[in-house]
Design a protein around this motif. Structure first.
Motif, PDB file in Angstrom:
ATOM      1  N   UNK A  67       0.804  -1.215   0.000  1.00 34.53           N
ATOM      2  CA  UNK A  67       0.000   0.000   0.000  1.00 34.53           C
ATOM      3  C   UNK A  67       0.837   1.265   0.000  1.00 34.53           C
ATOM      4  N   UNK A  68       1.961   1.251   0.726  1.00 33.23           N
ATOM      5  CA  UNK A  68       2.786   2.438   0.828  1.00 33.23           C
ATOM      6  C   UNK A  68       3.561   2.776  -0.432  1.00 33.23           C
ATOM      7  N   UNK A  73       5.553   2.801  -7.300  1.00 32.90           N
ATOM      8  CA  UNK A  73       5.643   1.755  -8.318  1.00 32.90           C
ATOM      9  C   UNK A  73       5.020   2.183  -9.636  1.00 32.90           C
ATOM     10  N   UNK A  74       3.885   2.870  -9.558  1.00 29.94           N
ATOM     11  CA  UNK A  74       3.241   3.362 -10.775  1.00 29.94           C
ATOM     12  C   UNK A  74       4.098   4.392 -11.495  1.00 29.94           C
ATOM     13  N   UNK A  75       4.756   5.259 -10.725  1.00 28.34           N
ATOM     14  CA  UNK A  75       5.627   6.271 -11.331  1.00 28.34           C
ATOM     15  C   UNK A  75       6.868   5.634 -11.949  1.00 28.34           C
ATOM     16  N   UNK A  76       7.414   4.600 -11.294  1.00 28.18           N
ATOM     17  CA  UNK A  76       8.562   3.876 -11.847  1.00 28.18           C
ATOM     18  C   UNK A  76       8.185   3.231 -13.181  1.00 28.18           C
ATOM     19  N   UNK A  87       8.192  -7.132 -15.604  1.00 27.44           N
ATOM     20  CA  UNK A  87       9.048  -8.326 -15.520  1.00 27.44           C
ATOM     21  C   UNK A  87       9.881  -8.300 -14.245  1.00 27.44           C
ATOM     22  N   UNK A  88      10.417  -7.120 -13.891  1.00 20.18           N
ATOM     23  CA  UNK A  88      11.199  -6.997 -12.656  1.00 20.18           C
ATOM     24  C   UNK A  88      10.345  -7.324 -11.433  1.00 20.18           C
ATOM     25  N   UNK A  89       9.119  -6.809 -11.422  1.00 24.96           N
ATOM     26  CA  UNK A  89       8.209  -7.098 -10.324  1.00 24.96           C
ATOM     27  C   UNK A  89       7.918  -8.587 -10.190  1.00 24.96           C
ATOM     28  N   UNK A 121       4.060  -3.939  -5.482  1.00 20.97           N
ATOM     29  CA  UNK A 121       3.783  -2.533  -5.764  1.00 20.97           C
ATOM     30  C   UNK A 121       4.367  -2.097  -7.105  1.00 20.97           C
ATOM     31  N   UNK A 122       5.399  -2.790  -7.593  1.00 18.61           N
ATOM     32  CA  UNK A 122       5.908  -2.555  -8.947  1.00 18.61           C
ATOM     33  C   UNK A 122       5.019  -3.239  -9.980  1.00 18.61           C
ATOM     34  N   UNK A 123       4.622  -4.454  -9.658  1.00 18.37           N
ATOM     35  CA  UNK A 123       3.929  -5.332 -10.596  1.00 18.37           C
ATOM     36  C   UNK A 123       2.495  -4.884 -10.897  1.00 18.37           C
TER      37      UNK A 123
END
Length: 506
Positions: A67-68, A73-76, A87-89, A121-123
């Motif tokens: 959540x934090x 993650x969206x900006x990355x 893929x990294x996620x 959070x990345x995925x």
């Protein structure tokens, strides 16, 4: 020409439907993980010697990290590229899951769960934003988001079934190990199949103050609700967390309004339709997460179902969600305004919840629980599908990742609120029932069961009201018409403008 400028596309990506398979698989893995670990927790706690006081951290460690860091993650994804982030996620999530399955103690388990949250959070935002930029035809977009919405809504029930099987017939460790093949297959498929449209990155410098303020603010908010469930709403730390979250998030909004390259451009939030989606979806998830919790306990503790039987008992809800999403939402989204799917969908789900307020210790599964679940699933599926698509309504491609992250953030915060708020209401009602009926009780066991059911039904009444509010928000905030159009636009001077995710016709 800006970083997001794009020459006219030669045509839609021929691999987009194969790409959807791997994106959906990854989404299923993330949603499964939300419920599968709950089934395994009692066994894992015993094997690893985790105390009762610390067992909640197996859930909380993941929730706080996920959540934090969602907005980050969206900006990355927007900055680094959605395919690479996706893929990294997946690879990171697989490694963290393997670490959790191999855990030898409490610290190793909690660390693995936090890492799962970081890579999740990345995925999650990368997956949704890939759909947003790959499917630009209105009818294809409706089908793709129908499938995605069905998985997002129904995957939790699959997790209960799978978690029951793995825990009962193999070992709790397999509830972690099962993520590894999911992630590896999805990562390999994504690497070879997904072709992210060119020109959709946001190469602006990273907004470090925004990252720090949003992460700390969301962590404080999620932890406040999580702690309220166990320590109470008046607990000093709970109150401090809520105050801190308000201050931090207010500072975050102020910062985003001033900085040149914000982490969350306020244009993503202030557009009426997207704002309505984030708010109504977050409220609906409060009700859904609370219901999963209460029905699980009702079926296992009151009715005496095994973990596997409990998982299968949730299947009608999953069937309803898949049907509502793919057969109702996806088919009608290009023909009728989204509010005419979302508002009735939430109201149908509220009727299903209303049926469950009639639960008693001897209630029939076929006569009460089954029809309620079907109504709830159909309603949620019908509403979730256009909501997932509208989450990126009219955003520039460079903002697709952070707009997608906002959907996941609203769901994550809604889940944390739902679990804490409704569980607190249920516990209070249970205690009051025990106090009022203790004197005349002939069977303490029966009294306890009746008190538990009284607590569940009291909380479900609140869930009904919350879903009605979701329906009202969807009906009043969301004003866009039936989805149509494609993703490209040209400026008057013939130079291609910034690519936009398909804008819904007004």
């Amino acid at each position: 020409m800006s970083d997001t400028a794009l020459k006219p596309a030669s045509g839609p990506d021929t691999n987009r439907w194969r790409a959807l398979v791997f994106i959906a698989l990854a989404q299923l893995m993330v949603v499964l993980d939300a419920t599968i670990v709950n089934i395994a927790l009692p066994s894992a706690q015993q094997d690893l010697g985790i105390s009762d006081g610390n067992r909640q951290w197996v859930i909380t460690a993941y929730a706080l990290a996920f959540g934090g860091l969602l907005l980050f993650g969206g900006r990355i994804a927007d900055l680094w590229g959605r395919k690479r982030t996706f893929v990294t996620g997946l690879i990171g999530f697989a490694a963290a899951s393997a670490l959790g399955g191999a855990a030898t103690g409490e610290a190793m388990m909690l660390g693995a769960r936090a890492l799962q949250g970081v890579f999740g959070a990345l995925l999650a935002p990368a997956a949704l934003s890939l759909l947003a930029v790959m499917f630009t035809d209105a009818k294809e977009r409706a089908k793709a988001f129908g499938i995605y919405g069905a998985i997002a809504g129904g995957g939790g029930a699959v997790g209960l079934v799978l978690g029951g099987f793995l825990t009962e017939y193999l070992n709790w460790r397999w509830t972690f190990f099962v993520n590894v093949p999911f992630a590896v297959i999805a990562a390999l498929g994504a690497y070879f199949v997904i072709r992210e449209p060119a020109g959709g990155r946001n190469r602006s410098p990273l907004d470090i103050p925004g990252v720090v303020l949003s992460t700390l603010g969301l962590v404080a908010l999620v932890y406040g609700f999580t702690r309220a469930e166990s320590a109470g709403w008046s607990d000093g730390v709970t109150v401090t967390m809520f105050v801190a979250s308000v201050v931090l998030l207010a500072a975050f909004v102020r910062t985003e309004a001033k900085v040149k390259s914000p982490l969350l451009p306020l244009r993503v939030l202030t557009e009426r339709n997207r704002g309505g989606v984030y708010l109504s979806l977050g409220l609906a998830v409060i009700s859904l997460f609370g219901l999963f919790l209460f029905l699980t306990y009702y079926l296992q503790v009151v009715k005496g179902y095994s973990p596997v039987k409990t998982g299968f008992a949730f299947l009608p809800m999953m069937v309803g969600m898949i049907t509502g999403s793919t057969q109702i939402g996806a088919r009608l989204m290009t023909r009728v305004p989204p509010r005419l799917l979302m508002a009735p969908g939430f109201l149908l789900a509220a009727l299903g919840m209303l049926l469950l307020t009639q639960m008693e210790t001897g209630s029939s599964y076929a006569g009460l629980i089954l029809p309620a679940q079907l109504m709830l699933g159909l309603g949620m599926g019908t509403a979730f599908m256009p909501a997932m698509s509208l989450a990126t309504h009219g955003v520039e491609a460079r903002d697709a990742g952070v707009a997608s992250a906002m959907v996941n953030t609203s769901q994550q915060v809604g889940g944390a609120i739902g679990t804490a708020l409704l569980n607190t209401i249920a516990a209070s009602a249970t205690t009051a029932y025990l106090t009022d009926h203790a004197a005349g009780a002939t069977s303490p066991k029966l009294l306890q069961a009746r008190a538990m059911v009284e607590g569940y039904t009291s909380a479900i009444w609140w869930a009904v009201g919350i879903l009605v509010v979701s329906a009202v928000i969807a009906a009043t905030f969301i004003t866009t018409g039936a989805q149509g159009g494609n993703a490209s636009a040209s400026s008057e001077d013939g130079v291609e403008d910034e690519v936009k995710v398909p804008v819904l016709a007004h």
